[in-house]
Design an enzyme around this catalytic site. Structure first.
Site, PDB file in Angstrom:
ATOM      1  CG  ASP A 143     -31.603 -67.075 -67.041  1.00 36.69           C
ATOM      2  OD1 ASP A 143     -31.631 -65.972 -66.365  1.00 36.69           O
ATOM      3  OD2 ASP A 143     -30.777 -67.221 -67.802  1.00 36.69           O
ATOM      4  N   GLY A 182     -29.586 -63.371 -58.053  1.00 36.67           N
ATOM      5  CA  GLY A 182     -29.429 -62.853 -56.545  1.00 36.67           C
ATOM      6  C   GLY A 182     -30.370 -61.696 -56.418  1.00 36.67           C
ATOM      7  CG  ASP A 221     -24.388 -64.637 -66.602  1.00 37.27           C
ATOM      8  OD1 ASP A 221     -25.143 -64.967 -65.967  1.00 37.27           O
ATOM      9  OD2 ASP A 221     -24.579 -64.832 -67.855  1.00 37.27           O
TER      10      ASP A 221
HETATM   11  C1  GLA Z   1     -28.045 -65.733 -68.567  1.00 36.94           C
HETATM   12  C2  GLA Z   1     -27.769 -66.871 -67.401  1.00 36.94           C
HETATM   13  C3  GLA Z   1     -26.549 -67.762 -67.956  1.00 36.94           C
HETATM   14  C4  GLA Z   1     -27.017 -68.589 -69.244  1.00 36.94           C
HETATM   15  C5  GLA Z   1     -27.372 -67.318 -70.336  1.00 36.94           C
HETATM   16  C6  GLA Z   1     -28.117 -68.127 -71.396  1.00 36.94           C
HETATM   17  O1  GLA Z   1     -27.020 -65.002 -68.752  1.00 36.94           O
HETATM   18  O2  GLA Z   1     -27.247 -66.245 -66.308  1.00 36.94           O
HETATM   19  O3  GLA Z   1     -25.857 -68.549 -66.955  1.00 36.94           O
HETATM   20  O4  GLA Z   1     -27.911 -69.217 -68.750  1.00 36.94           O
HETATM   21  O5  GLA Z   1     -28.376 -66.344 -69.575  1.00 36.94           O
HETATM   22  O6  GLA Z   1     -28.461 -67.181 -72.399  1.00 36.94           O
END
Ligand code: GLA
Length: 413
Positions: free
Chosen positions: A164, A213, A234
């Site tokens: 991430d 994305g 998200d």
């Molecule tokens: C981001 C990701 C989420 C999750 C959080 C965890 O927001 O997009 O899917 O993994 O971090 O902190």
């Protein structure tokens, strides 16, 4: 995601160091194995299926929750329906020791034992990190420790990594202030770096990119070894979020295929205040989109209705179709969208989604088969009613608000 992630300022208290012998893990590239090993099995030949901790537990998740989820995947029949990955999201990470080896925090006292437990249930274990110094919840990321972390995951028996972007955005900005192109190039290199680190472990590990994305990731994701990449910010357990994400997927179908998938984010089925119709539509459309099916709900307290949605084998079969062709939006008529997906054996899935209010007999929706290049009558199966249906030219359909008709036609003429 971005605002939500930035808003997460408080640090979760981490306890020292689990007693795992990790001193042999270094951040230098792995030594070549003495013997040439067999090629690793290809992963993600169909969209990965499983469960992830984030959408329901968020930062609270503990090892016990993961064990419970594994138990429930088996007890509910979900494992046998295909849900095999049990993925720990953010907040498992502890501190690095003097050798740079990352340890778990007190919520996850023994990751190897947890992996063994999950594997003993016929399931696989996934984990989460960031190319930056910190994850989105401000736990330790992998920057500068990519090989070391990949080796650590492999030593535990990890089968899936969600990587991430999070704080790596600041690194990009610091290294190339004002130069967006260079920043994006740094981002791609960071993802490539972890791909190489995972490769060096020689363990089959699904590689999931999470960078919301940016920079048309679907165009370069496969080149940096990604098996899937998030296409959006998200997801949230509310209709507007799900509907917006569905709309954003139009045009991405050509980038998906066996081993490399568009990821419109994890499922919210069973979460928040989604109605049953909305849950059905969410699940159906993720299947039409050949999306990863990572449930994100409270498995031990799942209602029978939610379980029935998540384990609808006919809908799962659409998602997992081995041809791996993502569905596309065929046409839009007012508030109704019609999507199709080509399936193996010449079959076709047709989804008719009512994004507006209920359609009653006074003003039903008329399905235009000609716009799909088809002519009725067509024999198909209504996958939610679990019964045969005959599609005719211009037929009237009454579809509830935010509900969907999902039909599989064996071989349209
Ligand atoms: C981001 C990701 C989420 C999750 C959080 C965890 O927001 O997009 O899917 O993994 O971090 O902190």
């Amino acid at each position: 995601m971005r605002l939500r992630a930035l808003a997460r300022l408080a640090l979760f208290a981490v306890a020292p160091i689990a007693a795992i012998s990790q001193s042999s893990l270094t951040n230098s590239p792995a030594r070549k194995p003495a013997q040439k090993s067999a090629p690793r099995p290809a992963v993600a030949q169909t969209p990965p299926m499983g469960w992830n901790s984030w959408n329901y537990f968020g930062r609270r998740v503990t090892e016990q929750d993961i064990r419970d989820a594994a138990d429930q995947l088996v007890a509910s029949g979900m494992r046998d329906a295909g849900y095999v990955y049990v993925n720990i999201d953010d907040t498992w990470e502890g501190d690095r020791d003097a050798n740079g080896v990352l340890h778990t925090n007190s919520k996850f006292p023994d990751m190897k034992a947890l992996a063994d437990y999950v594997h003993s249930k016929g399931l696989k274990l996934g984990i989460y990190s960031s190319p930056g110094p910190l994850t989105c919840a401000k736990f330790a990321g992998s920057l500068g420790h990519e090989v070391q972390d990949a080796q650590l995951y492999a030593s535990w028996g990890i089968d899936y990594l969600k990587y991430d972007l999070c704080s790596y955005r600041s690194v990009m900005q610091q290294k190339a202030p004002g130069d967006q192109a260079e920043q994006m190039s740094l981002m791609r290199s960071a993802y490539e770096k972890m791909h190489q680190a995972l490769e060096s472990t020689n363990r089959p590990i699904v590689y999931s990119l999470c960078q919301y994305g940016w920079d048309a990731v679907w165009e370069w994701g496969p080149k940096v070894g990604a098996n899937l990449w998030r296409t959006t910010g998200d997801i949230h357990p509310e209709w507007n979020s799900i509907y917006t994400i569905i709309g954003n997927q139009a045009g991405l179908a050509k980038y998906a295929g066996p081993g490399h998938w568009n990821d419109p984010d994890m499922l919210e089925v069973g979460n928040g205040k989604l109605t049953l119709a909305e849950n059905r539509t969410h699940f159906s459309m993720w299947a039409m989109l050949a999306a990863p099916l990572l449930a994100g709900n409270d498995l031990p307290h799942m209602t029978p209705e939610i379980k029935a949605i998540l384990t609808n084998r006919d809908v799962i079969a659409i998602d997992q179709d081995k041809l791996g062709r993502e569905g596309t939006r065929a046409y839009v008529d007012g508030e109704v969208e019609v999507w199709t997906r080509h399936l193996s054996g010449g079959a076709l899935a047709i989804a008719v989604m009512n994004t507006g209010s209920d359609r009653w007999p006074s003003h039903p929706f008329h399905l235009n088969l000609a716009k799909l290049g088809l002519h009725g009558p067509l024999q198909g199966r209504d996958l939610w009613a679990a019964k045969e249906i005959t599609l005719t030219d211009n037929m009237s359909l009454e579809i509830g608000s935010h509900d969907i008709l999902l039909v599989r036609v064996a071989k349209p003429r």
